[in-house]
Design a protein around this motif. Structure first.
Motif, PDB file in Angstrom:
ATOM      1  N   PRO A  13       0.798  -1.221   0.000  1.00  0.00           N
ATOM      2  CA  PRO A  13       0.000   0.000   0.000  1.00  0.00           C
ATOM      3  C   PRO A  13       0.834   1.276   0.000  1.00  0.00           C
ATOM      4  N   ASP A  14       2.114   1.167   0.296  1.00  0.00           N
ATOM      5  CA  ASP A  14       2.974   2.349   0.304  1.00  0.00           C
ATOM      6  C   ASP A  14       3.647   2.573  -1.046  1.00  0.00           C
ATOM      7  N   ARG A  15       3.323   1.745  -2.032  1.00  0.00           N
ATOM      8  CA  ARG A  15       3.919   1.842  -3.371  1.00  0.00           C
ATOM      9  C   ARG A  15       2.813   2.061  -4.402  1.00  0.00           C
ATOM     10  N   ILE A  16       3.163   2.737  -5.479  1.00  0.00           N
ATOM     11  CA  ILE A  16       2.233   2.960  -6.576  1.00  0.00           C
ATOM     12  C   ILE A  16       2.700   2.119  -7.755  1.00  0.00           C
ATOM     13  N   ASN A  17       1.834   1.242  -8.236  1.00  0.00           N
ATOM     14  CA  ASN A  17       2.180   0.319  -9.305  1.00  0.00           C
ATOM     15  C   ASN A  17       1.520   0.759 -10.607  1.00  0.00           C
ATOM     16  N   LEU A  18       2.292   1.393 -11.483  1.00  0.00           N
ATOM     17  CA  LEU A  18       1.749   1.860 -12.758  1.00  0.00           C
ATOM     18  C   LEU A  18       1.432   0.719 -13.715  1.00  0.00           C
ATOM     19  N   ASP A  20      -0.370  -1.787 -12.901  1.00  0.00           N
ATOM     20  CA  ASP A  20      -1.679  -2.286 -12.490  1.00  0.00           C
ATOM     21  C   ASP A  20      -2.695  -1.170 -12.720  1.00  0.00           C
ATOM     22  N   LYS A  21      -3.592  -1.367 -13.679  1.00  0.00           N
ATOM     23  CA  LYS A  21      -4.549  -0.317 -14.048  1.00  0.00           C
ATOM     24  C   LYS A  21      -5.424   0.115 -12.876  1.00  0.00           C
ATOM     25  N   ALA A  22      -5.896  -0.836 -12.091  1.00  0.00           N
ATOM     26  CA  ALA A  22      -6.760  -0.504 -10.957  1.00  0.00           C
ATOM     27  C   ALA A  22      -5.992   0.288  -9.905  1.00  0.00           C
ATOM     28  N   ASN A  23      -4.745  -0.107  -9.660  1.00  0.00           N
ATOM     29  CA  ASN A  23      -3.905   0.589  -8.689  1.00  0.00           C
ATOM     30  C   ASN A  23      -3.630   2.016  -9.157  1.00  0.00           C
ATOM     31  N   THR A  24      -3.284   2.168 -10.425  1.00  0.00           N
ATOM     32  CA  THR A  24      -3.020   3.482 -10.994  1.00  0.00           C
ATOM     33  C   THR A  24      -4.249   4.368 -10.901  1.00  0.00           C
ATOM     34  N   TYR A  25      -5.393   3.837 -11.278  1.00  0.00           N
ATOM     35  CA  TYR A  25      -6.642   4.603 -11.231  1.00  0.00           C
ATOM     36  C   TYR A  25      -6.959   5.026  -9.798  1.00  0.00           C
ATOM     37  N   ALA A  26      -6.806   4.110  -8.867  1.00  0.00           N
ATOM     38  CA  ALA A  26      -7.093   4.429  -7.462  1.00  0.00           C
ATOM     39  C   ALA A  26      -6.202   5.563  -6.967  1.00  0.00           C
ATOM     40  N   TRP A  27      -4.915   5.526  -7.312  1.00  0.00           N
ATOM     41  CA  TRP A  27      -4.002   6.580  -6.872  1.00  0.00           C
ATOM     42  C   TRP A  27      -4.310   7.915  -7.542  1.00  0.00           C
ATOM     43  N   THR A  28      -4.783   7.902  -8.793  1.00  0.00           N
ATOM     44  CA  THR A  28      -5.152   9.178  -9.424  1.00  0.00           C
ATOM     45  C   THR A  28      -6.329   9.801  -8.686  1.00  0.00           C
ATOM     46  N   LEU A  29      -7.229   8.977  -8.175  1.00  0.00           N
ATOM     47  CA  LEU A  29      -8.362   9.497  -7.399  1.00  0.00           C
ATOM     48  C   LEU A  29      -7.912  10.004  -6.033  1.00  0.00           C
ATOM     49  N   SER A  34      -4.023  13.599 -12.766  1.00  0.00           N
ATOM     50  CA  SER A  34      -4.202  12.792 -13.975  1.00  0.00           C
ATOM     51  C   SER A  34      -3.191  11.646 -13.966  1.00  0.00           C
ATOM     52  N   GLN A  35      -3.413  10.683 -14.833  1.00  0.00           N
ATOM     53  CA  GLN A  35      -2.482   9.567 -14.949  1.00  0.00           C
ATOM     54  C   GLN A  35      -1.102  10.070 -15.397  1.00  0.00           C
ATOM     55  N   GLU A  36      -1.084  11.062 -16.282  1.00  0.00           N
ATOM     56  CA  GLU A  36       0.187  11.618 -16.752  1.00  0.00           C
ATOM     57  C   GLU A  36       0.922  12.338 -15.620  1.00  0.00           C
ATOM     58  N   GLN A  37       0.213  13.080 -14.792  1.00  0.00           N
ATOM     59  CA  GLN A  37       0.843  13.744 -13.645  1.00  0.00           C
ATOM     60  C   GLN A  37       1.430  12.707 -12.694  1.00  0.00           C
ATOM     61  N   LEU A  38       0.701  11.615 -12.500  1.00  0.00           N
ATOM     62  CA  LEU A  38       1.174  10.540 -11.632  1.00  0.00           C
ATOM     63  C   LEU A  38       2.436   9.906 -12.204  1.00  0.00           C
ATOM     64  N   ARG A  39       2.447   9.638 -13.490  1.00  0.00           N
ATOM     65  CA  ARG A  39       3.627   9.058 -14.151  1.00  0.00           C
ATOM     66  C   ARG A  39       4.850   9.975 -14.018  1.00  0.00           C
ATOM     67  N   ARG A  40       4.651  11.257 -14.218  1.00  0.00           N
ATOM     68  CA  ARG A  40       5.766  12.207 -14.113  1.00  0.00           C
ATOM     69  C   ARG A  40       6.299  12.285 -12.690  1.00  0.00           C
ATOM     70  N   ALA A  41       5.405  12.270 -11.732  1.00  0.00           N
ATOM     71  CA  ALA A  41       5.831  12.320 -10.332  1.00  0.00           C
ATOM     72  C   ALA A  41       6.651  11.083  -9.978  1.00  0.00           C
ATOM     73  N   ILE A  42       6.203   9.916 -10.428  1.00  0.00           N
ATOM     74  CA  ILE A  42       6.929   8.674 -10.159  1.00  0.00           C
ATOM     75  C   ILE A  42       8.283   8.691 -10.862  1.00  0.00           C
ATOM     76  N   TYR A  55       5.805  15.281  -3.514  1.00  0.00           N
ATOM     77  CA  TYR A  55       6.232  15.906  -4.766  1.00  0.00           C
ATOM     78  C   TYR A  55       5.070  16.651  -5.415  1.00  0.00           C
ATOM     79  N   LEU A  56       3.922  15.997  -5.477  1.00  0.00           N
ATOM     80  CA  LEU A  56       2.757  16.612  -6.101  1.00  0.00           C
ATOM     81  C   LEU A  56       2.237  17.802  -5.303  1.00  0.00           C
TER      82      LEU A  56
END
Length: 72
Positions: A13-18, A20-29, A34-42, A55-56
């Motif tokens: 739960p302390d990691r973001i897994n790009l 995994d679509k469900a994990n990525t979507y949950a973290w964007t919420l 956005s998914q792109e903002q999340l990718r850039r932050a990672i 960071y965000l």
């Protein structure tokens, strides 16, 4: 107790897994990005959730308990 061949790996739960679509979507919420903002932050700070969140939010990256810079 036997594990199925299709057993899912432990969730971190302390990691973001790009990957995994469900994990990525949950973290964007959760982070309201956005998914792109999340990718850039990672890409900038790694996949540790607290570092991505900081960071965000414009806060510095949290240091690990073992900081090699203190030895140099």
């Amino acid at each position: 107790m036997f594990l199925s061949q299709h057993a899912r790996p432990a969730i971190q739960p302390d990691r973001i897994n790009l990957n995994d679509k469900a994990n990525t979507y949950a973290w964007t919420l959760v982070l309201d990005v956005s998914q792109e903002q999340l990718r850039r932050a990672i890409a900038a700070v790694g996949d540790t959730a607290v570092n991505v969140k900081n960071y965000l939010r414009g806060h510095p990256q949290q240091r690990s308990s073992f900081d090699q810079s203190s030895f140099g």
